[in-house]
Design an enzyme around this catalytic site. Sequence first.
Site, short mmCIF file in Angstrom:
data_model
loop_
_atom_site.label_atom_id
_atom_site.label_comp_id
_atom_site.label_asym_id
_atom_site.label_seq_id
_atom_site.Cartn_x
_atom_site.Cartn_y
_atom_site.Cartn_z
N GLU A 154 101.41 34.74 64.72
CA GLU A 154 102.38 33.70 65.11
C GLU A 154 102.55 32.64 64.02
O GLU A 154 102.27 31.45 64.23
CB GLU A 154 101.97 33.04 66.43
CG GLU A 154 102.01 34.00 67.60
CD GLU A 154 101.83 33.31 68.95
OE1 GLU A 154 101.19 32.25 69.00
OE2 GLU A 154 102.34 33.83 69.96
N GLU A 307 102.80 40.44 72.64
CA GLU A 307 101.91 39.69 73.53
C GLU A 307 102.72 39.07 74.65
O GLU A 307 103.82 38.58 74.45
CB GLU A 307 101.18 38.58 72.76
CG GLU A 307 100.23 39.11 71.71
CD GLU A 307 99.52 38.00 70.96
OE1 GLU A 307 99.09 37.03 71.60
OE2 GLU A 307 99.42 38.09 69.73
C1 GLA Z 1 99.88 33.88 71.67
C2 GLA Z 1 98.78 34.04 70.67
C3 GLA Z 1 97.49 34.50 71.32
C4 GLA Z 1 97.16 33.67 72.54
C5 GLA Z 1 98.34 33.62 73.46
C6 GLA Z 1 98.13 32.75 74.66
O1 GLA Z 1 100.37 35.10 72.10
O2 GLA Z 1 99.13 34.95 69.66
O3 GLA Z 1 96.45 34.42 70.38
O4 GLA Z 1 96.77 32.38 72.15
O5 GLA Z 1 99.48 33.12 72.78
O6 GLA Z 1 99.25 32.73 75.49
#
Ligand code: GLA
Length: 669
Positions: A154, A307
């Site tokens: 991210e 995710e």
């Molecule tokens: C994102 C991040 C994960 C986690 C989730 C929580 O997807 O990449 O590492 O922190 O958020 O919702």
Amino acid sequence: MPPSPHENTAPRVIFGGDYNPEQWPRETWDEDVRLMVEAGVNLVTVGVFSWATLEPSPGERNFAWLDEILDLLHANGIDVDLATPCASPPPWLGIEHPEILPVDQNGVRLVAGSRNQFTPASRVYRERSLAIARDLAERYVDHPAVVMWHVGNEYGQLDYGDEAAREFRAWLTRRYGTIEALNAAWGTAVWSQGYRSFEEVLPPRAMPYLVNPTQNLDFRRYSSDQMLACYDEQREAIRAVGATQPITTNFMGFFPHVDYWTWADHVDVVADDQYPDHSDANSPADTALVQDLMRSLGGGRPWMLMEQAISSTSWREHNLPKGPARGRLDSIQAVARGADGICFFQWRQSPFGAERHHSALLPHAGEDTEVFRTVCRLGADMKALAPVVGSRIDARVAVLFDWPSWWAAEEPGRPTARMATLEQLNRWYRSLWSRGIPADVVRPGASLEGYDAVLVPHSYILESDAAAEITAAVRRGASLVVGPYSGVADSRGHIHQGRSPVVLTDLLGVSGEEWGGVPDEGVTLQATADWAGAPASPITASVLAERLRADDATVLARFSSGDLTGMPALTRRAEGEGTAWYLGAVVDDAALDTVLAEALAAADVTGPVADLPAGVEAVRRGDVLFLLNHGAPATVTLDQGGRDLLTGADLGPVLSLDSGDVVALDRRG
Ligand code: GLA
């Protein structure tokens, strides 16, 4: 999408999630893989936050645990998306080299103890993260479990410190060449801002008053490019050791700090993280737009939901658990809209740490839970949906959107701070969604060949290349609808000179001279006799309205209250084979829907199901028609039935869908 070495070339929907075995004792791993197999998990993302485990002290390497878990996963038929661990440097790196830590706009240096504590501009961070990524890639490039590489996590870090200042100046030097060119682009004649050299330029740190908007705009561009450079060098390092697997990183939908148009060509698979808020009734439609964006970023190729949460998150103020129906709808919606992979954060719920209350496929309460049963059912659903893998969605509507335009539009110091690009985009898209009409999200200036309708909800920046594409599309027969406060500025954020929207006035036959906020109570619009299809209910406008003149367009509605009374508010003009509508105000949902319906009908753009009940999403992917009921129980009448891939049942043309029901009708043959 990577084929699995375990299943030869048989198509499969990827199903799984982030797996953090370093948080667990060795004996738990055996239970993990047993339950993964039971749930139908076929891929896990490993190592996203494992830097401190892999490199406990500078230069040390601890790969033994990773060797073991990759072997174990492979032995159990589970593939791995192996992550470079660069999103969270170990505390020692920031202690030894404080300059790797990010600095906020107020000059505060952030510290370790959370994650993301790095500045993408730091040379030391870049060297150290590249070193661990390279070693990881070298060691596992030929490991049979590894079918994909996941760089960082991210990307979204902003930094205003000295490291960033140095790199921002270098970026500006490449962009402008001379300080005179920068001064001109930034309009530094305003407020005595002229610079003598690039050395004098800083990131937009805390300032006494409004920041130069082009400085902000360029800093956002620079920040996105700097993060992309981090990603790119890791990707190249992985390729350099001979990796042939796809390499990607996870996007975050309409994330404000990264211009994904500039990133899209750098990922082999577009992957996205999505956390819709189901307490918002619009969330299914708004999520569909995000999914259409992901498909569009990949040029129509299948993408991957990297995710999502199976239930609650750890960061939302107030979490409504999803429950089995919503959990299922969310995943199948993504498949319906082009995803070939459905993954979650995360496999096993952490007992400690910041995400201890974030849901996971295997909850604290264990396998005897509604969540785990939902996961097993989803695993079976994903197997049943294998026939859609690789197939595409045919969108006849283009919706224009670009990050710099969003950034420039929302710079402070504008006619109204109430005009929000994404809000307008979502409102417009909901009309398409309610009709089962998918859209491609298109970057202004890109080709509009093949689209029958072009929507411009709010493109603040429009230049002549985009105007030429738009005009050509209308001449070919497309319907065009342009929303207010579009075509305002050029790519530097300078306001186009002339009656607005300067680059489109000839095509639209209407021009404006002032944008203004609308009083809190709103204003009314009166349809003219020329608008045969005008809504029966009174039309209202809010937020923003323009002082317009119809030069060569039919006026469909005029303002009927407020200072603009009697002036055109909504116009239409034919050009070539097509028609162009212009909205000179933010009109209410019903009026907006009426205009969009008219424009779609004029271009003969329809959804796959006539009279789709409210709350039911319809989307055709390849030969499969998906129906997802996000609302109350409903009956859907189709022209023909088909076999439901999810249940194997042959269904007739009249379907009763309970709340939360999903069908995937196979229309082949
Ligand atoms: C994102 C991040 C994960 C986690 C989730 C929580 O997807 O990449 O590492 O922190 O958020 O919702």
